[in-house]
Design a protein around this motif. Structure first.
Motif, PDB file in Angstrom:
ATOM      1  N   SER A 440      -9.389  -2.654  21.117  1.00 43.42           N
ATOM      2  CA  SER A 440      -8.193  -2.275  20.353  1.00 43.42           C
ATOM      3  C   SER A 440      -8.481  -2.212  18.859  1.00 43.42           C
ATOM      4  CB  SER A 440      -7.058  -3.272  20.608  1.00 43.42           C
ATOM      5  OG  SER A 440      -7.364  -4.541  20.043  1.00 43.42           O
ATOM      6  N   GLY A 441      -9.536  -2.905  18.411  1.00 42.93           N
ATOM      7  CA  GLY A 441      -9.865  -2.886  16.986  1.00 42.93           C
ATOM      8  C   GLY A 441     -10.132  -1.500  16.453  1.00 42.93           C
ATOM      9  N   HIS A 442     -10.535  -0.571  17.343  1.00 41.63           N
ATOM     10  CA  HIS A 442     -10.815   0.789  16.901  1.00 41.63           C
ATOM     11  C   HIS A 442      -9.553   1.531  16.471  1.00 41.63           C
ATOM     12  CE1 HIS A 442     -14.925   0.310  18.076  1.00 41.63           C
ATOM     13  NE2 HIS A 442     -14.632   0.130  19.340  1.00 41.63           N
ATOM     14  N   GLY A 443      -8.386   1.008  16.851  1.00 39.72           N
ATOM     15  CA  GLY A 443      -7.140   1.683  16.479  1.00 39.72           C
ATOM     16  C   GLY A 443      -6.430   1.055  15.302  1.00 39.72           C
ATOM     17  N   SER A 444      -7.076   0.083  14.654  1.00 36.69           N
ATOM     18  CA  SER A 444      -6.374  -0.672  13.612  1.00 36.69           C
ATOM     19  C   SER A 444      -5.927   0.208  12.452  1.00 36.69           C
ATOM     20  CB  SER A 444      -7.244  -1.822  13.104  1.00 36.69           C
ATOM     21  OG  SER A 444      -8.473  -1.328  12.591  1.00 36.69           O
ATOM     22  N   GLU A 445      -6.777   1.144  12.019  1.00 33.95           N
ATOM     23  CA  GLU A 445      -6.385   1.999  10.888  1.00 33.95           C
ATOM     24  C   GLU A 445      -5.187   2.867  11.239  1.00 33.95           C
ATOM     25  OE1 GLU A 445      -8.969   3.890   7.787  1.00 33.95           O
ATOM     26  OE2 GLU A 445     -10.512   3.468   9.285  1.00 33.95           O
ATOM     27  N   LEU A 446      -5.203   3.435  12.447  1.00 30.01           N
ATOM     28  CA  LEU A 446      -4.078   4.269  12.867  1.00 30.01           C
ATOM     29  C   LEU A 446      -2.797   3.441  12.974  1.00 30.01           C
ATOM     30  CD1 LEU A 446      -6.001   6.264  15.591  1.00 30.01           C
ATOM     31  CD2 LEU A 446      -4.744   7.353  13.722  1.00 30.01           C
ATOM     32  N   ALA A 447      -2.907   2.250  13.575  1.00 32.52           N
ATOM     33  CA  ALA A 447      -1.729   1.400  13.741  1.00 32.52           C
ATOM     34  C   ALA A 447      -1.183   0.935  12.396  1.00 32.52           C
ATOM     35  CB  ALA A 447      -2.082   0.201  14.617  1.00 32.52           C
ATOM     36  N   GLU A 448      -2.078   0.575  11.480  1.00 29.88           N
ATOM     37  CA  GLU A 448      -1.633   0.116  10.157  1.00 29.88           C
ATOM     38  C   GLU A 448      -0.967   1.245   9.375  1.00 29.88           C
ATOM     39  OE1 GLU A 448      -5.208  -1.381   8.478  1.00 29.88           O
ATOM     40  OE2 GLU A 448      -5.310  -3.095   9.858  1.00 29.88           O
ATOM     41  N   LEU A 449      -1.553   2.441   9.449  1.00 29.13           N
ATOM     42  CA  LEU A 449      -0.967   3.576   8.738  1.00 29.13           C
ATOM     43  C   LEU A 449       0.404   3.916   9.326  1.00 29.13           C
ATOM     44  CD1 LEU A 449      -1.040   5.846   6.674  1.00 29.13           C
ATOM     45  CD2 LEU A 449      -2.451   7.186   8.286  1.00 29.13           C
ATOM     46  N   GLY A 450       0.511   3.881  10.656  1.00 32.05           N
ATOM     47  CA  GLY A 450       1.799   4.158  11.286  1.00 32.05           C
ATOM     48  C   GLY A 450       2.856   3.149  10.890  1.00 32.05           C
ATOM     49  N   ALA A 451       2.479   1.852  10.900  1.00 33.76           N
ATOM     50  CA  ALA A 451       3.446   0.811  10.530  1.00 33.76           C
ATOM     51  C   ALA A 451       3.848   0.930   9.067  1.00 33.76           C
ATOM     52  CB  ALA A 451       2.850  -0.564  10.812  1.00 33.76           C
ATOM     53  N   ARG A 452       2.889   1.204   8.200  1.00 34.14           N
ATOM     54  CA  ARG A 452       3.189   1.341   6.767  1.00 34.14           C
ATOM     55  C   ARG A 452       4.129   2.521   6.528  1.00 34.14           C
ATOM     56  NH1 ARG A 452      -1.638   2.255   5.146  1.00 34.14           N
ATOM     57  NH2 ARG A 452      -2.203   0.058   5.205  1.00 34.14           N
ATOM     58  N   THR A 453       3.894   3.615   7.239  1.00 35.63           N
ATOM     59  CA  THR A 453       4.747   4.804   7.091  1.00 35.63           C
ATOM     60  C   THR A 453       6.138   4.535   7.643  1.00 35.63           C
ATOM     61  OG1 THR A 453       2.773   6.200   7.320  1.00 35.63           O
ATOM     62  CG2 THR A 453       4.917   7.267   7.607  1.00 35.63           C
ATOM     63  N   ALA A 454       6.210   3.833   8.778  1.00 36.77           N
ATOM     64  CA  ALA A 454       7.516   3.489   9.356  1.00 36.77           C
ATOM     65  C   ALA A 454       8.296   2.581   8.413  1.00 36.77           C
ATOM     66  CB  ALA A 454       7.329   2.822  10.713  1.00 36.77           C
ATOM     67  N   LEU A 455       7.604   1.656   7.767  1.00 40.54           N
ATOM     68  CA  LEU A 455       8.254   0.773   6.806  1.00 40.54           C
ATOM     69  C   LEU A 455       8.825   1.566   5.637  1.00 40.54           C
ATOM     70  CD1 LEU A 455       8.889  -2.097   5.759  1.00 40.54           C
ATOM     71  CD2 LEU A 455       6.590  -2.124   4.753  1.00 40.54           C
ATOM     72  N   ALA A 456       8.042   2.527   5.159  1.00 37.61           N
ATOM     73  CA  ALA A 456       8.493   3.345   4.027  1.00 37.61           C
ATOM     74  C   ALA A 456       9.682   4.227   4.390  1.00 37.61           C
ATOM     75  CB  ALA A 456       7.338   4.213   3.522  1.00 37.61           C
ATOM     76  N   SER A 457       9.847   4.520   5.688  1.00 38.04           N
ATOM     77  CA  SER A 457      10.955   5.387   6.123  1.00 38.04           C
ATOM     78  C   SER A 457      12.299   4.682   6.050  1.00 38.04           C
ATOM     79  CB  SER A 457      10.709   5.856   7.560  1.00 38.04           C
ATOM     80  OG  SER A 457      10.934   4.797   8.486  1.00 38.04           O
ATOM     81  N   ARG A 458      12.297   3.352   5.906  1.00 37.11           N
ATOM     82  CA  ARG A 458      13.514   2.532   5.869  1.00 37.11           C
ATOM     83  C   ARG A 458      14.342   2.658   7.155  1.00 37.11           C
ATOM     84  NH1 ARG A 458      14.343   0.509   0.825  1.00 37.11           N
ATOM     85  NH2 ARG A 458      13.164   1.465  -0.869  1.00 37.11           N
ATOM     86  N   ASP A 459      13.680   3.013   8.233  1.00 37.63           N
ATOM     87  CA  ASP A 459      14.337   3.124   9.535  1.00 37.63           C
ATOM     88  C   ASP A 459      13.896   1.922  10.370  1.00 37.63           C
ATOM     89  OD1 ASP A 459      15.045   3.669  12.172  1.00 37.63           O
ATOM     90  OD2 ASP A 459      14.648   5.819  11.997  1.00 37.63           O
ATOM     91  N   ALA A 460      14.790   0.948  10.570  1.00 33.25           N
ATOM     92  CA  ALA A 460      14.421  -0.300  11.250  1.00 33.25           C
ATOM     93  C   ALA A 460      13.976  -0.050  12.685  1.00 33.25           C
ATOM     94  CB  ALA A 460      15.600  -1.270  11.226  1.00 33.25           C
TER      95      ALA A 460
END
Length: 861
Positions: A440-460
């Motif tokens: 799963s470590g191979h997906g960390s960059e994708l997961a982090e970028l997705g979470a960061r973008t979701a956070l910026a969207s202000r959509d809980a």
């Protein structure tokens, strides 16, 4: 020795190089016939080359060439010259080697020409990376071998043909060529050639993204080479690559470092292994070692004229420097040169070089750097249509990064999701739970970028979906019963016996080093064999937030999920049809609060004066801020990050007097909620050596006469597994041993030795609910990216709905009272959360009892 016999010795010398060399020295080198003596010196020169004795090898081959000229036989001259040319190329003197090979091609014909063409194909294809030219030479040679009946050289040619086909993506043709090479080698009982063919079939499996098969074939090839006392550096480098793709960085580094120092190496061999060391060291977090190894490999490859292979060394060297930090502009210039070289030679590492360059360009504030980043990401994004999951994931990451630069949040999230889908498919090929988690470590960059973008969207809701997207995916699908092969079953039995002997030796004060070494070997044997298991190919579905909210409403439950983005902790509160988001604070502060709370509990369980209430309040503030302020009367389920699973939730003031549970992920909670017990069979197990003697079991059994009890010599591993299979409730009072170095070897001590996680995975029907009453028996280790391994994690993965376990040292006498209260509540029909609440209430007023009750937590439902 007759000429025919001497020619046969030369032809088959690789079946036993040492014996061939000795015979040539004794019988051929001293011969007065220059033809025979030439063969003798040629055999000796080849053997010396394989022993990495470069100068001695060249001297012997030049003597062979001089004698061949004296013999007057042009084929003999050409054959020796071809060996000399191939040797020069393998030693890194590629220009000289090719000149000798090309000259030899004008001096020979027939069978001698065919053998020369194979040698030249090796250099052209696998030193210079000109695969089409290599295949042209092999196509000319193969009919000659078939006509002359030379199976040895035909097998070598087929092997090279397979490598060339694989290099240009013709994998079916490559497989056929390797299988034919193995068949020919087996006809002549040529063990080295068979091992080489098996290795290369593993390589094809690796290229086709079938890592379990690749690991199995690499292991078989390694065993074959070991059996004949040989080491293949190519195999070592390929095993290292497969380990890294499986998330096994430490294992990869050990394998390659051992061979790097085990024997003298030819310069190209050393260069290849140094590249593998750099790759493994970088994955293991040792940037300094990675840079040093990659720089040395690059220098060697430059001297050898291996410009295509040098790209990977330079990529790893630059990656290591980027990890170490430093001035962005010089690193960006290095990246430009690297990308130019990769394009020039058509290196397969070009997408990785483009991604690294784009990342470095983002740290340089200039319009030119921004333009380079955009262009490089656009070029790298073409990999999203590649054949392997890792390449596709890299392409989608590039596409997501480019979308991020343009401010298109929707495109970022779609690209991140597509990349993670590719890695889901990759993970689903593994039958090993450990590899599913580690990869799963191979997906960390994708997961982090997705979470960061979701956070910026202000959509809980969006943030909740992305908090779940890459969380505990290895546990999200039930793993079926894993029937072990006979060798694994035998190793596990031997391992159990060794543990018993080890315990006896330790008790007697006898030496234990050999026993421990034997245990380690057996564990590695089991672990490696399980790596070869194939997965079902099934992947977990993404969280349906609407379905989750409906389930929470039905149960009058609030989910509080913690997620970490860029070192900051966030709480997502899902209840009554909506999701709220609250920023909590630094994740480091939360980690310190957890450590303090566990220390406080340990002290309290020993009867020492502590500030339990202070620890609980501090923990609640650090983990949740105000997220628990408006819970009302609802039940609560908490989902922490992988590093926040060992939290004594019962200490939190807002949770102490309400039923609650925890879960690695909301998806896992939904699955557990749907789970039902088969019948009503309750099992109580007692292991040896407990300070309390498992005193809670007789107390519980006295109130539950229908429960099945296994105690003393009856509580063997086999009997316990039979009892656990399909039980509605299993209470296990046995010492737990958590193995941080290898969580799937965590165990419970029973009458005849340890019951391992690997043993539990053989159950056809996991127990519906499990209570682990011994100290720290439910510890889980965070691995990979947001994954967990350990005894409790394995039970949840198998389909167990809920596990009660302790997170800290507990008082034996207090544990009896806590467990009696917990079981009484369970018999009245309550769930695990209700039962643990009843236990906490019964312990109120007594500091030791209260600390003991707070040390237990519920995973699941």
């Amino acid at each position: 020795m007759h000429r025919d016999e001497a020619e046969e010795l030369l032809r088959t010398l690789f079946s036993d190089p040492a014996a061939a060399g000795a015979r040539a020295l004794a019988q051929l080198v001293p011969d007065a016939d220059p033809y025979l003596s030439s063969i003798g010196h040629q055999v000796v020169g080849i053997v010396l080359r394989e022993e990495a004795k470069a100068e001695e090898s060249l001297a012997s081959l030049r003597t062979a060439l001089r004698l061949a000229r004296r013999s007057g036989d042009s084929d003999r001259v050409g054959d020796v010259r071809a060996t000399l040319g191939a040797t020069l190329a393998r030693l890194g003197r590629v220009g000289e080697g090719m000149a000798q090979l090309d000259r030899a091609s004008e001096e020979v014909s027939g069978l001698a020409l065919a053998r020369l063409l194979v040698r030249r194909a090796l250099v052209v294809g696998f030193v210079l990376a000109r695969y089409e030219d290599s295949m042209d030479d092999l196509r000319r040679a193969l009919p000659i071998f078939a006509e002359e009946g030379d199976r040895v050289w035909e097998g070598r040619a087929r092997n090279l043909q397979g490598l060339a086909h694989a290099a240009v993506g013709e994998l079916e043709q490559a497989t056929a060529a390797f299988e034919e090479s193995a068949r020919l080698a087996e006809l002549d009982d040529h063990a080295t050639a068979v091992a080489t063919a098996v290795h290369n079939l593993g390589w094809v499996a690796r290229v086709t993204d079938d890592l379990p098969l690749a690991l199995a074939r690499y292991a078989e090839a390694s065993e074959r080479f070991d059996a004949i006392g040989e080491t293949s550096t190519d195999l070592v480098a390929d095993r290292c690559d497969a380990y890294l793709a499986s998330g096994l960085a430490a294992e990869a580094l050990v394998v390659v470092e051992e061979v790097l120092t085990s024997r003298p190496l030819l310069p190209p061999e050393r260069a290849d292994l140094l590249v593998a060391v750099a790759d493994a060291a970088l994955a293991a977090g040792d940037a300094d070692r990675a840079v040093a190894a990659a720089d040395e490999a690059s220098r060697l490859m430059k001297a050898q004229g291996r410009h295509t292979y040098r790209v990977r060394a330079d990529l790893l060297a630059l990656s290591g420097r980027a990890v170490r930090g430093g001035d962005g502009a010089p690193l960006l210039r290095r990246a430009e040169r690297l990308i130019g070289s990769a394009r020039e030679v058509g290196a397969q590492e070009l997408p990785q070089a483009l991604m690294l360059g784009a990342r470095l360009a983002r740290h340089v504030r200039s319009a030119r750097a921004a333009g380079l980043a955009d262009a490089w990401l656009a070029e790298a994004s073409s990999s999203r249509h590649a054949s392997t999951s890792a390449e596709r994931a890299l392409g989608w990451l590039a596409h997501a990064r480019r979308s991020e630069l343009s401010g298109d949040q929707g495109a970022v999230l779609r690209a991140c999701d597509r990349g993670l889908v590719a890695l889901d498919e990759h993970s689903a090929t593994f039958g090993s739970q450990e590899l599913r988690a580690l990869s799963s470590g191979h997906g960390s960059e994708l997961a982090e970028l997705g979470a960061r973008t979701a956070l910026a969207s202000r959509d809980a809701r969006q943030l909740l979906r992305w908090s779940e997207r890459w969380r505990a995916t290895a546990l999200a699908l039930p793993s079926g019963a894993a029937e072990h092969d006979p060798a694994t079953t035998a190793d596990l039995a031997a391992l159990r016996a060794q543990h018993q002997r080890l315990a006896e030796a330790a008790a007697e004060g006898a030496p234990t080093d050999r026993l421990r070494a034997r245990v380690t070997r057996l564990e590695q044997s089991v672990r490696q064999r399980l790596f070869h298991l194939r997965g079902s190919g099934e992947t977990a579905s993404a969280l349906d937030v609407r379905q989750l909210l409906d389930a929470l409403s039905e149960d009058d439950t609030t989910l509080v999920e913690l997620t970490e983005v860029d070192g900051e902790l966030h709480a997502l509160v899902a209840a009554r049809g909506r999701v709220r988001h609250l920023h909590v604070g630094p994740a480091a502060t939360a980690a310190k609060a957890v450590d303090f709370s566990l220390f406080t509990l340990r002290q309290a369980s020993r009867g020492r004066r502590t500030q339990v209430e202070v620890a609980g309040s501090r923990l609640q503030q650090a983990l949740f801020g105000t997220a628990l302020d408006r819970l009302g009367e609802s039940r609560v389920v908490v989902s922490g990050t992988s590093t926040l699973q060992g939290v004594p939730w019962g200490l939190l003031p807002a949770l102490a007097d309400r039923p609650f549970s925890s879960t690695p992920s909301a998806r896992l909670w939904l699955r557990a909620r749907r789970s039902t017990a088969e019948g009503d069979r309750r099992v109580l197990l007692v292991g040896p050596g407990l300070g309390s003697g498992g005193a809670e079991v007789p107390a519980v059994a006295a109130q539950d006469p229908a429960a099945e009890v296994l105690d003393g010599s009856e509580a063997t591993v086999a009997a316990s597994l039979a009892a656990l299979d399909g039980a509605s409730l299993a209470h296990v009072a046995a010492h737990g041993h958590f193995r941080e170095d290898s969580p799937l070897f965590s165990s419970l001590t029973l009458a005849d030795g340890p019951l391992l996680v690997h043993d539990l995975q053989r159950l056809e029907r996991p127990p519906h609910r499990v209570v682990l009453s011994a100290c720290e028996s439910g510890v889980m280790a965070p691995v990979g990216d947001q994954e967990l391994l350990g005894l409790a994690a394995a039970l949840l993965s198998m389909g167990t709905a809920g596990v009660v376990s302790s997170l800290a040292e507990v008082d034996d006498a207090a544990t009896v009272e806590v467990m009696v209260a917990l079981h009484a509540s369970l018999r009245s029909g309550g769930g695990l959360g209700d039962a643990l609440l009843a236990a906490r209430r019964s312990a109120a007023g007594d500091p030791v009892l209260a600390a003991t009750a707070a040390s237990f937590t519920v995973l699941g439902v």
